[in-house]
Design a protein around this motif. Structure first.
Motif, PDB file in Angstrom:
ATOM      1  N   LEU A  70     -28.599  21.454  -6.093  1.00 47.57           N
ATOM      2  CA  LEU A  70     -29.367  20.527  -6.916  1.00 47.57           C
ATOM      3  C   LEU A  70     -29.949  19.411  -6.057  1.00 47.57           C
ATOM      4  O   LEU A  70     -29.246  18.847  -5.208  1.00 47.57           O
ATOM      5  CB  LEU A  70     -28.443  19.938  -7.986  1.00 47.57           C
ATOM      6  CG  LEU A  70     -29.046  18.981  -9.011  1.00 47.57           C
ATOM      7  CD1 LEU A  70     -30.051  19.708  -9.902  1.00 47.57           C
ATOM      8  CD2 LEU A  70     -27.935  18.372  -9.859  1.00 47.57           C
ATOM      9  N   ASP A 121     -33.486  16.251  -5.946  1.00 50.42           N
ATOM     10  CA  ASP A 121     -34.599  15.628  -6.671  1.00 50.42           C
ATOM     11  C   ASP A 121     -35.552  14.869  -5.754  1.00 50.42           C
ATOM     12  O   ASP A 121     -36.261  13.961  -6.197  1.00 50.42           O
ATOM     13  CB  ASP A 121     -34.086  14.704  -7.783  1.00 50.42           C
ATOM     14  CG  ASP A 121     -33.313  13.493  -7.267  1.00 50.42           C
ATOM     15  OD1 ASP A 121     -33.163  13.338  -6.033  1.00 50.42           O
ATOM     16  OD2 ASP A 121     -32.849  12.689  -8.110  1.00 50.42           O
ATOM     17  N   GLU A 142     -33.474  18.454 -10.252  1.00 55.94           N
ATOM     18  CA  GLU A 142     -32.768  17.716 -11.296  1.00 55.94           C
ATOM     19  C   GLU A 142     -33.759  16.920 -12.139  1.00 55.94           C
ATOM     20  O   GLU A 142     -34.624  16.220 -11.611  1.00 55.94           O
ATOM     21  CB  GLU A 142     -31.724  16.776 -10.690  1.00 55.94           C
ATOM     22  CG  GLU A 142     -30.900  16.065 -11.741  1.00 55.94           C
ATOM     23  CD  GLU A 142     -29.765  15.234 -11.161  1.00 55.94           C
ATOM     24  OE1 GLU A 142     -28.936  14.754 -11.955  1.00 55.94           O
ATOM     25  OE2 GLU A 142     -29.710  15.066  -9.921  1.00 55.94           O
ATOM     26  N   GLY A 201     -32.216  12.257 -11.013  1.00 54.87           N
ATOM     27  CA  GLY A 201     -33.232  13.188 -11.465  1.00 54.87           C
ATOM     28  C   GLY A 201     -34.586  12.547 -11.684  1.00 54.87           C
ATOM     29  O   GLY A 201     -34.744  11.324 -11.615  1.00 54.87           O
ATOM     30  N   THR A 221     -30.855  19.680 -16.252  1.00 53.80           N
ATOM     31  CA  THR A 221     -30.664  18.334 -16.766  1.00 53.80           C
ATOM     32  C   THR A 221     -29.318  18.227 -17.470  1.00 53.80           C
ATOM     33  O   THR A 221     -28.693  19.239 -17.808  1.00 53.80           O
ATOM     34  CB  THR A 221     -31.817  17.920 -17.716  1.00 53.80           C
ATOM     35  OG1 THR A 221     -31.764  16.510 -17.942  1.00 53.80           O
ATOM     36  CG2 THR A 221     -31.740  18.669 -19.041  1.00 53.80           C
TER      37      THR A 221
END
Length: 389
Positions: A118, A120, A144, A153, A180
């Motif tokens: 993950l 961002d 994210e 995110g 999310t």
């Protein structure tokens, strides 16, 4: 145990002979909780990817997947390594990347684990690409998405969303999709608010996926998840998978949110009465914050349960009896302020069970689960928990 797989097969004959404090797991409630959410997602055509951060146990994972392994979510790479040793291969590491975790995650991919990570930011994409090249593997990553301002995110309309996708492609990383987490749902307590939070989570994640696709990027997975929204979502159109973890055990915070009853809470801490202070309205037990955790998650809810709600040894709740104070190895039981209920007569040596505020935090204080059946007095297994990062 720091992530080891030590198995202690010794069992106590009854709860009365079990040394305290001890973590109990009601396997009947566990199985019921697992089946409840699995069925709910199956009815909606959504893959359930259980988050193992709460249980951290291969024995619990096998209750979720009795016929073998399946998709899971992890919160530490120690969890990923632990479950990989037990045959799990499809995992999402749902925590943002740092350089050392990128390198460690790529070692798992090189060993044959389909570990999706993950991020961002373009910086993380470049870092992950370098780690993938060094390991000789192709990374797979989620972007994210921030659906409620709870944590990290990007919002669905943030221009950086497309920039991150471009950076992934330039770094040789496969885009898994968007992910999310509706963390703010934990602060809600009405069905209407929870339904709205679930719809917002879905809508934001789907909007982010559509923005990526419109820009020419494949976005096969749309991953959402929190225990409250998983149980209150009415429409999951566009969502491909659901992540949740505390639903396996539930806890008093989830009870306050309105997701479960106290009869659904599968774990408790067995404690022994070690003193009384009737002049103060106190009963002392040998379970302090080292056994219960310092989590005071119910303090912000309509009903504050202190450090935990107290039950008799069979699991029946004593009305308004809570752990009002906790030091390292002492818990003080008292009647909730304003209640008309009387303090129960519990002599020294009596056993009680304490329901946790936050299942993840309480379980993390212990090395194993003492497994019991609903209404039963005997423990019939000990399931180790992995620990560490």
């Amino acid at each position: 145990m720091s992530g080891t797989d030590h198995q202690n097969s010794e069992t106590a004959a009854t709860l009365g002979t079990l040394a305290t404090p001890a973590l109990l797991l009601d396997v009947h409630r566990l199985d019921r909780n697992l089946a409840r959410l699995f069925s709910r997602m199956a009815e909606r055509g959504v893959v359930l990817r259980p988050h193992m951060k709460t249980a951290k146990s291969i024995d619990v994972a096998r209750r979720a997947y009795p016929s073998g392994s399946g998709p899971i979510t992890v919160s530490t790479l120690a969890e990923a390594e632990y479950f990989a040793r037990h045959g799990f291969r499809d995992m999402t590491y749902a925590v943002g990347l740092a350089p050392h975790t990128a390198e460690r995650a790529m070692r798992l991919r090189k060993a044959g684990v389909d570990l999706k990570v993950l991020l961002d930011s373009p910086e993380q994409a470049r870092m992950l690409g370098a780690a993938g090249r060094a390991a000789g593997v192709t990374p797979t990553a989620f972007i994210e998405i921030d659906c409620d301002g709870h944590r990290g995110g990007l919002t669905a309309d943030d221009p950086k969303l497309i920039a991150v996708a471009v950076a992934l492609g330039e770094a040789g990383i496969k885009l898994a999709g968007v992910l999310t987490h509706a963390g703010e749902s934990y602060s809600l307590f009405t069905p209407e608010a929870l339904v709205a939070a679930a719809e917002n989570e879905r809508a934001v994640a789907v909007a982010a996926a559509e923005a990526l696709r419109a820009a020419g990027h494949q976005c096969p997975i749309v991953s959402v998840g929190s225990t409250p929204t998983a149980h209150f979502a009415e429409d999951l159109t566009g969502v491909t998978e659901m992540r949740a973890g505390v639903y396996m055990f539930f806890d008093l915070v989830m009870h306050g949110v309105g997701v479960c009853t106290t009869d659904d809470i599968a774990i408790s801490v067995l404690a022994t009465v070690i003193g009384t202070k009737p002049e103060k309205g106190w009963i002392l037990v040998d379970a302090g914050w080292m056994a219960l955790s310092r989590d005071r998650g119910t303090a912000a809810q309509r009903v504050d349960h202190g450090y935990g709600l107290v039950c008799d040894v069979a699991g029946k709740v004593y009305p308004d009896l809570i752990v009002s104070q906790a030091s390292q190895e002492h818990g003080i039981l008292a009647i909730r302020p304003g209640s008309a209920h009387a303090l129960p007569n519990l002599p020294i040596g009596a056993k009680v069970r304490i329901l946790p505020n936050h299942a993840c935090a309480t379980a993390s204080q212990h090395e194993l689960y003492n497994v019991v059946s609903a209404g039963g007095d005997a423990t019939h297994a000990r399931w180790p928990r992995m620990r560490g990062w």
